[in-house]
Write a protein that holds these residues in place. Structure first.
Motif, PDB file in Angstrom:
ATOM      1  N   HIS A 126      26.895 -33.237  -5.234  1.00 26.37           N
ATOM      2  CA  HIS A 126      25.386 -32.939  -4.879  1.00 26.37           C
ATOM      3  C   HIS A 126      24.414 -34.015  -5.652  1.00 26.37           C
ATOM      4  O   HIS A 126      23.905 -33.360  -6.684  1.00 26.37           O
ATOM      5  N   ASN A 128      21.962 -35.172  -4.797  1.00 21.75           N
ATOM      6  CA  ASN A 128      20.443 -35.053  -4.920  1.00 21.75           C
ATOM      7  C   ASN A 128      20.126 -33.486  -4.535  1.00 21.75           C
ATOM      8  O   ASN A 128      20.385 -32.826  -3.619  1.00 21.75           O
ATOM      9  N   THR A 130      17.588 -31.968  -4.415  1.00 22.44           N
ATOM     10  CA  THR A 130      16.369 -31.456  -3.325  1.00 22.44           C
ATOM     11  C   THR A 130      16.916 -31.209  -2.005  1.00 22.44           C
ATOM     12  O   THR A 130      16.168 -30.834  -1.356  1.00 22.44           O
ATOM     13  N   GLU A 131      18.150 -31.853  -1.960  1.00 27.32           N
ATOM     14  CA  GLU A 131      18.565 -31.757  -0.531  1.00 27.32           C
ATOM     15  C   GLU A 131      19.502 -30.328  -0.325  1.00 27.32           C
ATOM     16  O   GLU A 131      20.223 -30.470   0.790  1.00 27.32           O
ATOM     17  N   ILE A 132      20.017 -29.672  -1.441  1.00 29.99           N
ATOM     18  CA  ILE A 132      20.761 -28.512  -1.176  1.00 29.99           C
ATOM     19  C   ILE A 132      20.225 -27.184  -0.842  1.00 29.99           C
ATOM     20  O   ILE A 132      18.822 -27.301  -1.143  1.00 29.99           O
ATOM     21  N   CYS A 133      20.606 -26.474  -0.499  1.00 27.52           N
ATOM     22  CA  CYS A 133      20.137 -25.046  -0.183  1.00 27.52           C
ATOM     23  C   CYS A 133      19.822 -24.220  -1.458  1.00 27.52           C
ATOM     24  O   CYS A 133      20.372 -24.810  -2.452  1.00 27.52           O
ATOM     25  N   ASP A 134      19.002 -23.269  -1.388  1.00 24.80           N
ATOM     26  CA  ASP A 134      18.570 -22.554  -2.675  1.00 24.80           C
ATOM     27  C   ASP A 134      19.683 -21.961  -3.432  1.00 24.80           C
ATOM     28  O   ASP A 134      19.906 -22.097  -4.558  1.00 24.80           O
ATOM     29  N   SER A 165      16.564 -37.225  -8.951  1.00 29.06           N
ATOM     30  CA  SER A 165      16.077 -36.436  -7.774  1.00 29.06           C
ATOM     31  C   SER A 165      15.488 -35.190  -8.203  1.00 29.06           C
ATOM     32  O   SER A 165      16.315 -34.478  -8.596  1.00 29.06           O
ATOM     33  N   TYR A 166      14.474 -34.734  -7.908  1.00 31.22           N
ATOM     34  CA  TYR A 166      13.670 -33.566  -8.358  1.00 31.22           C
ATOM     35  C   TYR A 166      12.381 -33.414  -7.372  1.00 31.22           C
ATOM     36  O   TYR A 166      11.987 -34.317  -6.976  1.00 31.22           O
ATOM     37  N   ASN A 167      12.099 -32.139  -7.109  1.00 29.70           N
ATOM     38  CA  ASN A 167      10.872 -31.843  -6.614  1.00 29.70           C
ATOM     39  C   ASN A 167      10.212 -30.479  -7.338  1.00 29.70           C
ATOM     40  O   ASN A 167      10.835 -30.129  -8.125  1.00 29.70           O
ATOM     41  N   THR A 170      12.803 -27.575  -7.282  1.00 22.38           N
ATOM     42  CA  THR A 170      14.087 -27.991  -8.235  1.00 22.38           C
ATOM     43  C   THR A 170      13.592 -27.622  -9.615  1.00 22.38           C
ATOM     44  O   THR A 170      14.188 -26.789 -10.463  1.00 22.38           O
TER      45      THR A 170
END
Length: 356
Positions: A126, A128, A130-134, A165-167, A170
């Motif tokens: 994984h 990234n 930011t692209e995986i489910c909660d 990668s973050y947002n 996350t």
């Protein structure tokens, strides 16, 4: 930030052992001291002191032989501590010739050679977050922290985002899990925000001269930090706070008058702004509300915010003597004597952080 240290690998993220040795020797000769994640968190949250020339040596991913044979000896020789950003699924229990083990990590931790922090459970799968489910995100963050804390008998406060990668989602999830220091791969200069800690990446394209220039550039950087709650502006240079000014900030009535939180740069400096009104947002001002200097704030992308750091009119300067100074329409106001002192240390492009 480092990855692999090896003579047998020519990938982009690999550097030669002799170059790492040269870099660490230079850091030692120039009186740099390594700090741990706990020290950084305590410094930012509690204002505890750290060495004037502090640095963090962070090694990402589970390059075991790289660390054991090319990094640990240098740390022992120089009295340095490295931060190991490790993926828990790649750590075994007992000493191994090919993998990190909790047995050996504990020995290194006890000798203050390493400070192990989380790089999630399975980050190669994984890259990234930011692209995986909660559900997966919570597992990657909580489980890695739980495992490391149990095996190493220490609090894990640091999380290094895989791939950087973050947002906001996350970040919130990481803080809910108990992390306090969140590291990315982007260079951000002086650290004032533990949610977004930038790092200088060292790759095979980073020459020794590049390394020195990047370090020197960071320690020459100036930063201006505005705290809207305490109504102060702090000047940082060489990573240290040099001066504090009392300021007026936006009235907390609505979004239009609040001083906006965020990261900005100085876009321009304007002396005697009443004679150069086209550059300022209030072109019809007749009372010299900006005082002797107006410094425009630009967004990071280079667009003008129509806000600035400036002086004030003589008739309103008394407001800056009050305990509460929520007096502007969003700009940062200083006494005229203070803005004149401040502007001598400000250059176009300098970074401004506004926080609450």
């Amino acid at each position: 930030m480092y990855h692999c240290i090896s003579n047998n690998d020519n990938t982009y993220l690999t550097i030669k052992p002799e170059l790492l040795e040269k870099q660490i020797n230079w850091l030692k000769e120039n009186n740099f001291k390594t700090i741990t994640v706990d020290q950084l968190v305590s410094h930012i949250e509690n204002k505890t002191k750290i060495p004037e020339k502090s640095i963090m040596l962070i090694f990402d991913d589970n390059y075991y032989k790289s660390i054991k044979y090319n990094v640990i000896p240098l740390l022992e020789e120089n009295g340095y501590t490295a931060i190991l950003s490790l993926i828990t699924s790649g750590i075994v229990e007992k000493k191994s010739n090919n993998e990190f083990s909790y047995e050996e990590l504990i020995i290194w931790e006890n000798k203050n050679l390493v400070d192990v922090q989380s790089h999630t459970v399975t980050s190669p799968l994984h890259p990234n977050m930011t692209e995986i489910c909660d559900k997966e995100l919570k597992y990657e963050l909580k489980e890695s922290k739980k495992i490391l804390e149990k095996k190493l008998n220490k609090k894990i406060l640091g999380l290094i985002w895989p791939g950087g990668s973050y947002n906001q989602k996350t970040i919130n999830t990481a803080k809910e899990a108990g992390y306090k220091a969140l590291f990315t791969v982007y260079e951000t200069g002086i650290i004032t925000n533990l949610d977004k800690i930038g790092r200088m990446q060292v790759t095979k394209e980073t020459t020794f001269e590049d390394f020195i220039l990047k370090i020197d550039k960071f320690y020459e950087n100036k930063l201006f930090c505005v705290d809207t709650s305490d109504q102060i502006l702090e000047v940082y240079k060489n990573g240290k706070k040099k001066k504090t000014y009392h300021v007026g900030v936006g009235k907390k009535i609505d979004e239009k008058t609040c001083t906006p939180i965020g990261e900005y740069t100085i876009g321009f400096k304007l002396f005697d702004p009443i004679k150069n009104q086209k550059e300022t947002p209030y072109s019809k001002d007749k009372n010299n509300m900006f005082g002797p200097v107006y410094m425009g704030l630009f967004n990071i992308d280079g667009t003008n915010t129509s806000l600035g750091i400036h002086g004030t009119s003589d008739s309103l300067e008394y407001l800056l003597n009050k305990d509460e100074r929520f007096i502007s329409q969003g700009c940062i106001r200083l006494k005229n004597k203070d803005i004149l002192k401040l502007c001598t240390n400000v250059e176009v492009g300098d970074k401004v952080i506004i926080k609450d």
